[in-house]
Scaffold this motif. Structure first.
Motif, short mmCIF file in Angstrom:
data_model
loop_
_atom_site.label_atom_id
_atom_site.label_comp_id
_atom_site.label_asym_id
_atom_site.label_seq_id
_atom_site.Cartn_x
_atom_site.Cartn_y
_atom_site.Cartn_z
N TYR A 293 0.84 -1.19 0.00
CA TYR A 293 0.00 0.00 0.00
C TYR A 293 0.88 1.25 0.00
CZ TYR A 293 -3.77 -3.20 1.20
OH TYR A 293 -4.69 -4.23 1.18
N ASP A 294 0.39 2.28 -0.65
CA ASP A 294 1.15 3.54 -0.74
C ASP A 294 1.18 4.29 0.58
OD1 ASP A 294 1.75 3.66 -3.73
OD2 ASP A 294 -0.41 3.30 -3.71
N GLY A 295 0.36 3.89 1.51
CA GLY A 295 0.33 4.49 2.83
C GLY A 295 -0.61 3.68 3.70
N MET A 296 -0.67 4.02 4.97
CA MET A 296 -1.60 3.33 5.87
C MET A 296 -2.09 4.29 6.94
SD MET A 296 -1.10 -0.06 8.29
CE MET A 296 -1.42 -1.27 6.99
N VAL A 297 -3.41 4.22 7.18
CA VAL A 297 -4.03 4.92 8.29
C VAL A 297 -4.39 3.84 9.32
CG1 VAL A 297 -5.90 6.43 9.04
CG2 VAL A 297 -4.97 6.66 6.72
N TYR A 298 -3.71 3.85 10.44
CA TYR A 298 -3.92 2.83 11.47
C TYR A 298 -4.92 3.37 12.47
CZ TYR A 298 -2.74 -0.68 15.03
OH TYR A 298 -2.79 -1.70 15.96
N VAL A 299 -6.05 2.69 12.62
CA VAL A 299 -7.15 3.17 13.47
C VAL A 299 -7.44 2.14 14.55
CG1 VAL A 299 -9.53 3.98 13.53
CG2 VAL A 299 -8.15 4.34 11.46
N ASP A 300 -7.18 2.52 15.80
CA ASP A 300 -7.57 1.69 16.93
C ASP A 300 -8.99 2.10 17.31
OD1 ASP A 300 -8.00 0.35 19.29
OD2 ASP A 300 -6.07 0.87 20.19
N LEU A 301 -9.96 1.29 16.90
CA LEU A 301 -11.36 1.63 17.10
C LEU A 301 -11.71 1.83 18.57
CD1 LEU A 301 -12.87 -0.97 14.59
CD2 LEU A 301 -12.71 1.50 14.23
N SER A 302 -11.03 1.14 19.44
CA SER A 302 -11.36 1.20 20.87
C SER A 302 -11.03 2.55 21.50
CB SER A 302 -10.65 0.09 21.63
OG SER A 302 -9.25 0.31 21.63
N THR A 303 -10.22 3.35 20.80
CA THR A 303 -9.81 4.65 21.35
C THR A 303 -10.65 5.80 20.86
OG1 THR A 303 -8.22 5.09 19.57
CG2 THR A 303 -7.42 3.80 21.45
N ILE A 304 -11.50 5.56 19.87
CA ILE A 304 -12.31 6.64 19.30
C ILE A 304 -13.48 6.96 20.23
CG2 ILE A 304 -13.63 7.44 17.30
CD1 ILE A 304 -10.68 6.90 16.71
N LYS A 305 -13.68 8.24 20.47
CA LYS A 305 -14.78 8.69 21.32
C LYS A 305 -15.82 9.40 20.45
CE LYS A 305 -12.05 9.25 25.54
NZ LYS A 305 -11.67 10.19 26.62
N PRO A 306 -17.02 9.61 20.97
CA PRO A 306 -18.02 10.36 20.20
C PRO A 306 -17.47 11.70 19.74
CG PRO A 306 -19.08 9.27 22.04
CD PRO A 306 -17.60 9.06 22.23
N MET A 307 -17.69 11.99 18.46
CA MET A 307 -17.06 13.13 17.81
C MET A 307 -18.12 14.16 17.39
SD MET A 307 -13.83 12.11 17.73
CE MET A 307 -13.08 13.24 16.58
#
Length: 763
Positions: A293-307
Motif C-alpha cells: 500500500y502507498d500508505g496506511m491509516v492505522y485506526v484503533d477503534l477502541s480509542t475513538i470517542k463520540p465526535m
C-alpha cells in the motif's frame, strides 16, 4: 489512536504490517518466506484486482474503465440524459438507475420537480433504465439494497457513491463521466494509489460509524493523505463491525477527497446479501498474502470517542468531551475559522457563544437522515437511547428520515417508529433534503446537529446574502439522540446508560417490486419523452480558437472553495434541468457580482460568433485588443473571448457537474487554481470545455484584468507542459500556466469546446 504512516507498507496475511524500509525484504522473508517486489505486491490489493477486471486499455498504468452499473438522482439525471441525447444516445448500454430523492418535493406554485420525475420515467422506458419514484429510497440506500455486488464497479453522479463495505468499488463523478459510459466510452484515469485503512479493536459503547468516520476525516483531510487514492479497509477490527456500521463509515470516505473505497468482506456482508435476497452477489474479498500500500491509516477503534465536526467542514473535528470541557476556547476558534468561510462578511454577526447556557452548549435542532444517518441500525440505536424520554417543548426539535421505504417499514413493524414519535420526534420519508438545504432549515443563527454527510456554509439552507446564517455540526445518530434526551444540551452517547437491543433486520422487497419501474434491457424507442417547460437543451458552445482572451471576473482566496459555493444547493435545485436558469445562481453566495460580470464579457463572444461588432457589445474589448496588438498580431474576430475565475483550491464536495457547466453557460472558459480539490471537479471543467489551469505562486493578475493566452490551441495539441500567458492590464506582463496531465480525449474535448461537441463531431 489514529496513526498515519510516513511511507508505504506491506500487509502480510491481512494482519501484519511491514513498513517500506531498507529492512522490509528481510522482514517479509521471515514472516512469510518470500519477498515479492513492491510492484508485484501492489497487485495484491483488492483495489488492483477490481480495477484490472474492469480496465479495457490493457495497460494498468493508464486505465480505461467500463462500469457494471450507473446511478443518478433527480438533480443530475436530466442534464446527463440531455447531454447524452445531444451526443447520439440510442439506449442505455448498462443498467442505469434513476432515483428521485433530492427534488422529491414539488416546487411551490409550479410543477418543476415533478416534471423532471416524469422526464426520468419516460427516459427509463425509452432507453431501457430503472426508475425509482420519489420517497422510496435515497440513492445510495437503493444502490446498497439492489445494485451492489462483490467485485463490481458502479459509477454515480453523486459524490457519496460509496459501496465499498459491500465489496463494490463505487465512484461519484460529474454527469459527463456518466454520459461517456452511456455512449459506450470509458472512464480514463491514471492508476490510483491505494492506502490501507487498518482497523483494529472494537468501538466503545455509544460510539457510532459517524464517530469513526469523522476521526479519520480529521486525520487525513488537511494533509491530502488519501486525495484521489483508493481507501482499502483491512485489519482484524473489520470483523467487529456490523454491515450497517461499515456502510456508515464508508459513505463518509468522500469527505477525505479519496477516489473510492473498498473493504474486505466476510460472513456479515454475505448475510447482508442474503437478507436482501441476492446471495449470488456476494464475493469474498481480501488482500493477497502480501499486499503493498502507498500508505496506511492505522485506526484503533477502541480509542475513538463520540465526535463532532463543527461548522463549516467535516474535518473541523473535536471529541464531544473535548468540546464540552473547553467550550468557550473552541467556540472562539470555530468563529475565527467561520469568518474565512463567510468571507469576513461584516453584515453577518456570526457567533455560537450565545448557545452556551449555564456552561452547556444548547442546539436548536437534531436531524438523523439520508445515506449516512438513516440506516436501520442507526435509527434503532437512537430509539434505544430515547425510549421513555422526551425531547421537550422548547426550541429543540428532532427529525428522523429512514433511508428507504423497506427500512421505514421494518422500523414500523418492530415498534421503533412508535418509540421515536412518542418522544416528540418527527419521522419523514426517504429524502436527501437535509443534506443540501431543502429540508429542516434551522432558524436564523440556529445550530443544527446532524447525522448527514456535510456541513458546508449555507448547505443547511440559510442565505448569507439575505442576512441569514445558520450552522450545522455533524455527529453520530447516537449522540444526537443523547442530546435530544437531554432536551437539546450537547451530550455524548457514551454518557448514556442504555442497552442497545439490536433488533434483526428483515427486508421486504415487495415495495420495490410493486413501485419501481424496471426496464433494464427493454428499451422502447417508440416512447415519447415527457418534457416540462423548465427542461431546456444545452446552449451552443463554441470551439477553442488559436488564441484566447480571458477576463478575470472573480477572485477567491479561501483555502478551499466548495462546489456548494460555486453553485449553491437547496432552492436552486429546482432549476437543475434549465441550464440558463440555474446559471443565474452561480457563485451567488460567494460573489454576487459574478453573474453580471460574466454575462457582460459573454456579450463580446456572442457578437464575435455572430459576426457582429465586438466592440459595440463589449466596449472595453477595444482597448484590450489595441494593447495586445502592440506586442502580437491577434485578430479579435477569430479570438475567443471568455471569463474565468481564480480560486486557491476549488471543487471540494459534491460531484455536481453544474459547478462547472454553469460557468460555461455564462461564457466561462477557464479556471486558474493552485490545485484542484478533487479529480471530479477538474474532470467537470474539462468535459465542459474549460481549461483547468494551474498556477502555484502568488497571482500576477487581479479581478477585472484581461489575460491573453497566445497559441493555446497549438499548446494543447503539442502537449506543451508550460503555457505562456500575458496580463494585458499590466503592460503584457508574462507568466506561465500549466494544465497538468490530460488524456488525448480530454485535449480533444477542450479543443472542440465541450463533450457534446466532441461527440457530435464523431457522429
Amino acid at each position: 489512536m489514529i496513526k498515519l504512516y510516513d511511507k508505504g507498507v506491506y500487509l502480510v496475511n491481512g494482519t501484519e504490517i511491514v513498513e517500506d524500509t531498507k529492512d522490509a525484504v528481510q522482514a517479509l522473508q521471515s514472516k512469510c518466506g518470500k519477498a515479492p517486489s513492491k510492484e508485484e505486491a501492489a497487485r495484491g490489493t483488492m483495489a488492483y484486482g477490481i480495477l484490472e477486471a474492469h480496465n479495457t486499455s490493457g495497460n494498468m498504468e493508464n486505465l480505461q474503465i467500463k462500469f457494471d452499473k450507473l446511478t443518478s438522482h433527480d438533480i443530475t439525471f436530466v442534464g446527463i440524459i440531455q447531454t447524452a441525447r445531444a451526443s447520439g444516445l440510442e439506449k442505455f448500454p448498462v443498467p442505469y438507475v434513476l432515483t428521485n430523492c433530492h427534488n422529491s418535493l414539488c416546487a411551490v406554485g409550479g410543477t418543476i420537480n415533478e416534471d423532471d420525475h416524469m422526464f426520468g420515467l419516460s427516459c427509463a422506458k425509452k432507453y431501457g433504465g430503472m426508475y425509482v419514484p420519489p420517497h422510496q429510497a435515497v440513492i445510495h440506500q437503493f444502490a446498497r439494497e439492489m445494485l451492489a455486488g462483490g467485485g463490481k464497479m458502479i459509477l454515480g453522479s453523486d459524490s457519496h457513491t460509496r459501496y465499498g463495505a459491500l465489496g463494490t468499488m463505487a465512484m461519484g463523478e460529474g454527469g459527463p463521466e456518466l454520459v461517456k459510459q452511456l455512449l459506450n466510452r470509458t472512464y480514463d484515469i491514471a492508476k490510483p494509489g491505494v492506502v490501507a485503512i487498518y482497523l483494529t479493536g472494537k468501538p466503545q459503547k455509544g460510539v457510532g460509524p459517524q464517530d469513526i468516520a469523522l476521526a479519520i476525516i480529521g486525520a487525513v483531510f488537511d494533509n491530502g493523505y488519501v486525495k484521489n487514492k483508493v481507501m482499502e479497509f483491512v485489519g482484524d477490527g473489520v470483523a467487529n463491525l456490523s454491515a450497517d456500521y461499515r456502510i456508515g463509515v464508508d459513505v463518509m470516505t468522500t469527505e477525505t477527497t479519496c477516489l473510492s473505497s473498498i473493504w474486505q468482506t466476510d460472513d456479515k456482508i454475505k448475510e447482508f446479501y442474503e437478507i436482501h435476497k441476492r446471495p449470488q452477489d456476494y464475493k469474498e474479498l481480501k488482500p493477497a498474502d502480501v499486499a503493498y500500500y502507498d500508505g496506511m491509516v492505522y485506526v484503533d477503534l477502541s480509542t475513538i470517542k463520540p465526535m463532532i465536526a463543527m461548522p463549516f467542514h467535516p474535518s473541523n473535528v473535536y471529541t464531544i468531551d473535548e468540546l464540552n470541557a473547553n467550550l468557550m476556547d473552541i467556540l472562539d476558534d470555530v468563529e475565527k475559522k467561520a469568518l474565512v468561510s463567510l468571507d469576513n462578511n461584516k453584515a453577518i454577526k456570526y457567533t455560537l457563544k450565545d448557545k452556551v447556557h449555564n456552561g452547556k452548549l444548547y442546539v436548536e435542532q437534531g436531524v438523523i437522515a439520508g445515506c449516512a444517518g438513516g440506516g436501520f441500525e442507526n435509527v434503532c440505536d437512537a430509539a434505544d437511547i430515547l425510549r421513555g424520554k422526551y425531547i421537550g417543548a422548547d426550541e429543540f426539535s428532532l427529525s428522523v428520515y429512514p433511508s428507504s421505504q423497506p427500512v421505514f417499514m421494518e422500523l414500523v413493524k418492530n415498534g421503533t417508529i412508535a418509540d421515536l414519535m412518542e418522544t416528540g420526534a418527527t419521522v419523514r420519508s426517504a429524502f436527501c433534503g437535509p443534506c443540501f438545504g431543502a429540508g429542516d432549515v434551522p432558524p436564523n443563527n440556529g445550530l443544527s446537529i446532524r447525522h448527514s454527510t456535510r456541513n458546508f456554509p449555507n448547505r443547511e439552507g440559510s442565505k448569507v446574502t439575505n442576512g441569514q446564517i445558520a450552522s450545522v455540526a455533524l455527529m453520530d445518530a447516537r449522540s444526537i439522540a443523547a442530546t435530544a434526551a437531554n432536551k437539546g444540551y450537547l451530550t455524548s452517547a457514551a454518557d448514556m446508560d442504555v442497552e442497545f437491543t439490536k433488533p434483526k433486520y428483515f427486508f421486504d422487497s415487495k415495495i420495490y417490486e410493486n413501485r419501481v419501474y424496471d426496464g433494464v434491457g427493454k428499451a422502447d424507442p417508440s416512447v415519447e419523452i415527457k418534457f416540462g417547460p423548465n427542461i431546456k437543451d444545452w446552449p451552443e458552445m463554441t470551439a477553442l480558437t488559436d488564441d484566447m482572451v480571458l477576463k478575470v471576473v472573480s477572485e477567491i482566496h479561501d483555502p478551499v472553495t466548495t462546489t456548494d459555493e460555486l453553485i449553491p444547493s437547496g432552492e436552486t435545485s429546482s432549476f437543475r434541468s434549465n441550464p440558463l436558469g440555474l446559471a443565474e445562481f452561480t457563485l451567488s453566495r460567494k460573489d454576487p457580482e459574478y453573474v453580471g460580470k460574466a454575462k457582460a464579457v459573454q456579450l463580446g463572444e456572442k457578437a464575435r460568433v455572430a459576426g457582429e461588432d465586438i466592440y459595440a457589445a463589449l466596449p472595453e474589448a477595444k482597448e484590450v485588443f489595441e494593447k495586445i496588438n502592440q506586442k502580437f498580431t491577434v485578430d479579435p474576430k477569430t479570438t475567443q473571448i471568455g471569463s474565468m475565475i481564480y480560486a486557491v483550491k476549488p471543487g471540494d464536495g459534491s460531484a455536481r457537474e453544474q459547478a462547472a457547466s454553469c460557468q460555461k453557460v455564462l461564457g466561462g472558459m477557464a479556471n486558474i487554481a493552485k490545485e484542484y480539490a478533487t479529480k471530479r471537479y477538474r474532470s467537470n471543467l474539462i468535459n465542459w470545455g474549460m481549461l483547468p489551469f494551474l498556477y502555484p505562486d502568488e497571482i500576477p493578475f487581479e479581478n477585472g484584468d484581461y489575460i491573453l493566452i497566445k497559441d493555446i490551441k497549438k499548446a494543447i495539441a503539442n502537449k506543451d507542459e508550460v503555457i505562456k500567458a500575458y496580463v494585458v492590464n499590466k503592460d503584457m506582463k508574462e507568466f506561465e500556466l500549466r494544465l497538468g496531465n490530460l488524456t488525448d480525449d480530454e485535449r480533444d474535448i477542450i479543443t472542440k469546446g465541450c463533450l457534446i461537441n466532441y461527440y457530435r463531431s464523431q457522429m
